[in-house]
Structures are given as structure tokens and as C-alpha cells.
Write an enzyme that holds these catalytic residues in place. Structure first.
Site, PDB file in Angstrom:
ATOM      1  N   LYS A 127     -28.714   5.945  -4.820  1.00 40.34           N
ATOM      2  CA  LYS A 127     -28.456   4.578  -4.350  1.00 40.34           C
ATOM      3  C   LYS A 127     -29.245   3.616  -5.212  1.00 40.34           C
ATOM      4  CE  LYS A 127     -25.977   2.849  -0.933  1.00 40.34           C
ATOM      5  NZ  LYS A 127     -24.773   3.406  -0.302  1.00 40.34           N
TER       6      LYS A 127
HETATM    7  P1  NAD Z   1     -20.384  -6.196   2.378  1.00 41.13           P
HETATM    8  O1  NAD Z   1     -21.462  -6.900   1.652  1.00 41.13           O
HETATM    9  O2  NAD Z   1     -19.005  -6.241   1.836  1.00 41.13           O
HETATM   10  O3  NAD Z   1     -20.346  -6.687   3.903  1.00 41.13           O
HETATM   11  C1  NAD Z   1     -21.468  -6.675   4.732  1.00 41.13           C
HETATM   12  C2  NAD Z   1     -21.124  -7.497   5.968  1.00 41.13           C
HETATM   13  O4  NAD Z   1     -22.179  -7.364   6.929  1.00 41.13           O
HETATM   14  C3  NAD Z   1     -20.986  -8.996   5.682  1.00 41.13           C
HETATM   15  O5  NAD Z   1     -19.920  -9.525   6.456  1.00 41.13           O
HETATM   16  C4  NAD Z   1     -22.312  -9.557   6.174  1.00 41.13           C
HETATM   17  O6  NAD Z   1     -22.244 -10.922   6.543  1.00 41.13           O
HETATM   18  C5  NAD Z   1     -22.534  -8.660   7.377  1.00 41.13           C
HETATM   19  N1  NAD Z   1     -23.917  -8.670   7.833  1.00 41.13           N
HETATM   20  C6  NAD Z   1     -25.053  -8.649   7.109  1.00 41.13           C
HETATM   21  N2  NAD Z   1     -26.115  -8.707   7.919  1.00 41.13           N
HETATM   22  C7  NAD Z   1     -25.644  -8.751   9.183  1.00 41.13           C
HETATM   23  C8  NAD Z   1     -26.248  -8.820  10.452  1.00 41.13           C
HETATM   24  N3  NAD Z   1     -27.564  -8.832  10.574  1.00 41.13           N
HETATM   25  N4  NAD Z   1     -25.447  -8.843  11.539  1.00 41.13           N
HETATM   26  C9  NAD Z   1     -24.111  -8.818  11.406  1.00 41.13           C
HETATM   27  N5  NAD Z   1     -23.465  -8.756  10.228  1.00 41.13           N
HETATM   28  C10 NAD Z   1     -24.234  -8.721   9.135  1.00 41.13           C
HETATM   29  O7  NAD Z   1     -20.890  -4.659   2.509  1.00 41.13           O
HETATM   30  P2  NAD Z   1     -19.986  -3.383   2.795  1.00 41.13           P
HETATM   31  O8  NAD Z   1     -19.659  -2.771   1.481  1.00 41.13           O
HETATM   32  O9  NAD Z   1     -18.904  -3.719   3.757  1.00 41.13           O
HETATM   33  O10 NAD Z   1     -21.047  -2.400   3.485  1.00 41.13           O
HETATM   34  C11 NAD Z   1     -21.310  -2.446   4.889  1.00 41.13           C
HETATM   35  C12 NAD Z   1     -21.961  -1.141   5.325  1.00 41.13           C
HETATM   36  O11 NAD Z   1     -21.101  -0.047   5.001  1.00 41.13           O
HETATM   37  C13 NAD Z   1     -23.297  -0.792   4.657  1.00 41.13           C
HETATM   38  O12 NAD Z   1     -24.089  -0.062   5.576  1.00 41.13           O
HETATM   39  C14 NAD Z   1     -22.884   0.103   3.510  1.00 41.13           C
HETATM   40  O13 NAD Z   1     -23.952   0.929   3.052  1.00 41.13           O
HETATM   41  C15 NAD Z   1     -21.791   0.902   4.202  1.00 41.13           C
HETATM   42  N6  NAD Z   1     -20.840   1.563   3.311  1.00 41.13           N
HETATM   43  C16 NAD Z   1     -20.150   0.855   2.366  1.00 41.13           C
HETATM   44  C17 NAD Z   1     -19.218   1.507   1.570  1.00 41.13           C
HETATM   45  C18 NAD Z   1     -18.359   0.778   0.581  1.00 41.13           C
HETATM   46  O14 NAD Z   1     -17.451   1.405   0.027  1.00 41.13           O
HETATM   47  N7  NAD Z   1     -18.541  -0.514   0.349  1.00 41.13           N
HETATM   48  C19 NAD Z   1     -19.028   2.897   1.715  1.00 41.13           C
HETATM   49  C20 NAD Z   1     -19.745   3.578   2.693  1.00 41.13           C
HETATM   50  C21 NAD Z   1     -20.639   2.900   3.491  1.00 41.13           C
END
Ligand code: NAD
Length: 424
Positions: A113
């Protein structure tokens, strides 16, 4: 006997949480002492300073990290997070979970990561590009298609992956598409990658609802986080017929028992950047959102939002962990004791993202590209297999579903290390 002599380098709440999960799983499968610490601790990390010239001519130095947890089962794989609260310990925990996840779903990868301490919304497009390129420039000798393959995570996206791929390619002197995944289609990105994580979360949720004899088209869903994973999970669940009654981002949450108009919300976020003042429902807090009565609760934002303070108050039937590490160890215990919530653990639930990243890497290495239907069909096939394996392990050993998933992931990494032996 092996005993780790470990510094406080990664020490943080979230790293300790990942370590406690590991210890519990290692005890449950009686993992030999001699292999435990080798399997548990990150292999290596790189911390970098990233000077970026700002619009006003000043220079800001940002701090960035990359943690490679396991390289014994293939190149390491994992996203890069741009967030103002990133810490080395958080990145290490996320790298550890990537190791168990890739192993659980049978990918030829280890786990890694990356992170940069920055609020990307406070940078201009050009500053963001400079920061992204600078990060990759520092990583040139640390990553690579056969060493470590980054991808998007919180705060990063296709555009950033394109800048990073371009920077790496310029350094090595040829097009190196396979150095990152989650790229735009024009640069060798895979069909279906953008929606893969959310599509996988929704697919597994539907499968677990079927197991519970709950029709998905009668289900209500509450989604925390409306970025890549949250919005795609909401869309896919809604396409299956579920009613999305609440969504949120870091500015707050919106609740509408009649159902949120997702297209309206997506258009609003495209132009306004956040859900702040979105008029598609009643504004509520993120804390209140987690406690809404619903069939499915999908935390899709950051770690440690379901805690010993709110776990007893959840009113969902299925808890689908779209985010990594949303549930603390204490909350896990409460949920297990309650026994009325089907928890789909992160390492299984959000594995669709890394599965389609794997497909993207395969397509880049072979220069042969697949259609969207083929990608999604292969994705769902791999998710079915992982779900069956986790549920069989759960039944066989009477484990919680998280323990079942973690023990499968950890065992494979430990077996690989054992078989490879210890380089003298
Ligand atoms: P992103 O940046 O696209 O979206 C994150 C979202 O969470 C945003 O809408 C943001 O405003 C919101 N957020 C941030 N802090 C917050 C809070 N305190 N309360 C409520 N909402 C909040 O990120 P993403 O890629 O969608 O990733 C989200 C989660 O999924 C993370 O835990 C990431 O590790 C996990 N994840 C992502 C992927 C991927 O392919 N992008 C794959 C597996 C897991």
C-alpha cells in the site's frame, strides 16, 4: 521458536488492529511460531519527501510512503492513498490486509500500500500532477510490473494512475502499462475496473441476501462514502432492485426513506465535488447514518467507523465492508455476540477491485484486451469461488466469517514462505 524484535515504526491504532486480527487467526490455525512473525510484519517500506512548486511560487514538501508487506507469493499489489491523515502505520495495516486479500482470492500477488499526507482537494490540477509524478519518480526503483504494482485508493483516481504510468515509462524508456492498474482505458486500463470494487461488493451482498432468503429487490441499503467504491456499490445494488435510502461523504449524510435519486446525486457530486447541501433527502450525520434501520449497511469510506460505541446499535441485517478495516476488534466481538448480522469481511467483500486490477495487469502483460462482459463474468466467478471457500471454512471450524477469510489468506502466505525457506 522465532521472536520479532520490532520497533515502533508502524505503531498506530489501525496497525495494532490488523496485528490483533492476525494473532487471533494465527492462534486459530495453530500457525507455527517459527513462521508467525515472518508472515505478520511488513517486508520493507520506503518513506519519501516530495517537494512541489505551488501556484504562488512557494514550495511545499509532502511526505509519502510505500509499504510492501509480502513479496513471497508474487509482485506486491495495493493502492495509493492521498489523504491528510495518512500515517505510515495506516499504510502498513492496509498493506497487510492486501496480502491476506490477494491470497484469499488466489491471485499471484503479495500485498502493499502507498500513501501521501495531503488533502488533494486543496491542490490545483497542476500541483496534483506534480505531486503524483514526484511520488512515482521516488518509487521508480521500488515498484515495477514484476515487483510492486500500485493502483488507486482513497483520494487517487485514473488520472493520477495515468501520470504515474507516464512518469515510470519515461524513466525506463518504454511504455510500461503494467506498472500500475486502474488506468484510463486509452492507456491499457481494463474494461470494468472503475466499477469493479463496488460491483463486487453488490454482487456478494446479493449472494448473501439470497442465502438469507431475503429478496434483493425488497432490500434497503445505506452507504457510507460516495467515492469510487460507495457510488458504484450504490448503483449496482440499485440495478439489482435494492432501494438506497442513505448516502454520505465526509461533509455529512443524506437520508430519504423513499429512495435516493442516485443519478441526481452523481451529477451533483460531479459539479459540486461533495454532497454538501444536496437536496435529495434529509441531512443527517455520518454517525446517525450508521445506525439507520436497513437491510444492508455498506461502510465504503475509511477505517474504524464501526466501534464499541455503535456496534450494539446497528440495525442492519447484512454488513458489507466495502472499505478496508471499517470495524474495530471490539466492534467485531460485539457483532459476533449479537449473532443477528451477516458480516461480509473487507478482504472478501471489496476484493473485486484487486481481482480486476489483476485482469488489467494480465491484459497489459499479454497486450490482449478483453470486453466488459468477459471481465465481469470472470470477476463474479472468482468471487463465487472465494465466497464458497470462506463459507466452507466458517462451517468447518465454526469460525466467524472474518476469521474464516483471514485464516485462509494467512495460511497461504505462511505456506509459501515455509516452502521457499529462509535465505541464509
Ligand atoms: P474515494 O476517495 O473514491 O472515496 C472515499 C469517499 O469516502 C468519499 O466520498 C469521501 O468523501 C468519503 N469519506 C471520507 N471520509 C469520510 C468520513 N469520515 N465519513 C464519511 N465519508 C467519508 O475512495 P474509494 O476508492 O472509494 O475507497 C473507499 C474505501 O474502499 C477505502 O477504505 C479503500 O481502501 C477501499 N477500497 C477501495 C478500492 C478501490 O478500488 N478504489 C478497492 C478496495 C477497497
Amino acid at each position: 521458536m522465532s521472536k520479532a524484535i520490532v520497533s515502533s515504526l508502524y505503531d498506530s491504532d489501525v496497525f495494532r488492529m490488523a496485528c490483533r486480527q492476525f494473532d487471533k487467526a494465527a492462534d486459530a490455525i495453530s500457525l507455527p511460531e517459527a513462521i508467525r512473525d515472518r508472515t505478520k510484519y511488513p517486508r520493507r517500506c520506503l518513506a519519501v519527501s516530495l517537494p512541489v512548486k505551488r501556484r504562488d511560487g512557494s514550495v511545499t514538501v509532502f511526505e509519502g510512503y510505500r509499504v510492501q508487506h509480502n513479496l513471497s507469493t508474487g509482485p506486491s499489489k495495493g493502492g495509493i492513498r492521498f489523504h491528510q491523515h495518512v500515517t505510515l502505520g495506516e499504510v502498513a495495516a492496509l498493506a497487510m490486509w492486501m496480502s491476506w486479500k490477494t491470497s484469499l482470492v488466489g491471485l499471484p500477488y503479495g500485498g502493499a500500500k502507498g500513501g501521501v499526507i495531503v488533502n488533494p482537494s486543496e491542490l490545483t490540477e497542476s500541483e496534483l500532477e506534480h505531486l503524483s509524478r514526484r511520488y512515482m519518480q521516488e518509487m521508480v526503483n521500488f515498484v515495477g510490473p514484476h515487483v510492486d504494482v500500485p493502483a488507486p485508493d482513497v483520494g487517487t483516481n485514473e488520472k493520477i494512475m495515468a501520470w504515474m504510468m507516464d512518469t515510470y515509462s519515461n524513466h525506463v524508456g518504454h511504455v510500461a502499462s503494467a506498472v500500475v492498474t486502474g488506468k484510463p482505458i486509452a492507456l491499457g486500463g481494463s474494461q470494468g475496473r472503475r466499477e469493479a470494487t463496488g460491483a463486487g461488493v453488490a454482487y456478494l451482498t446479493k449472494k448473501y441476501l439470497e442465502d438469507l432468503k431475503l429478496p434483493v429487490n425488497k432490500a434497503t441499503a445505506v452507504i457510507q462514502g460516495f467515492g469510487n467504491v460507495g457510488s458504484e456499490t450504490a448503483l449496482a445494488l440499485s440495478n439489482y432492485g435494492a432501494k438506497i435510502i442513505a448516502i454520505s461523504d465526509y461533509t455529512g449524510a443524506v437520508y430519504n426513506p423513499k429512495g435516493i435519486d442516485l443519478n441526481k446525486a452523481l451529477t451533483y457530486v460531479r459539479y459540486q465535488k461533495t454532497l454538501h447541501d444536496f437536496d435529495g433527502g434529509e441531512p443527517i450525520s455520518n454517525d446517525a447514518l450508521l445506525e439507520l434501520k436497513c437491510t444492508v449497511l455498506a461502510p465504503c469510506a475509511l477505517e474504524r467507523v464501526i466501534t464499541d460505541k455503535n456496534a450494539a446499535k446497528l440495525k442492519c441485517r447484512v454488513l458489507a465492508e466495502g472499505a478496508n478495516g471499517p470495524t474495530t476488534n471490539a466492534a467485531d466481538k460485539i457483532i459476533e455476540e449479537r449473532g443477528d448480522i451477516e458480516l461480509i469481511p473487507d478482504v472478501l467483500c471489496n476484493s473485486g477491485g484487486v481481482i480486476v486490477s489483476y485482469f488489467e495487469w494480465l491484459q497489459n502483460l499479454s497486450n490482449y484486451y478483453w470486453g466488459r462482459d468477459e471481465v465481469l463474468q470472470k470477476l463474479f466467478g472468482m468471487l463465487d469461488k472465494a465466497k464458497d471457500a470462506v463459507d466452507a471454512q466458517k462451517r468447518k471450524f465454526k469460525f466467524s466469517r472474518r476469521l474464516a477469510a483471514l485464516t485462509l489468506g494467512i495460511q497461504r502466505v505462511a505456506d509459501a514462505k515455509q516452502s521457499r525457506g529462509l535465505f541464509p
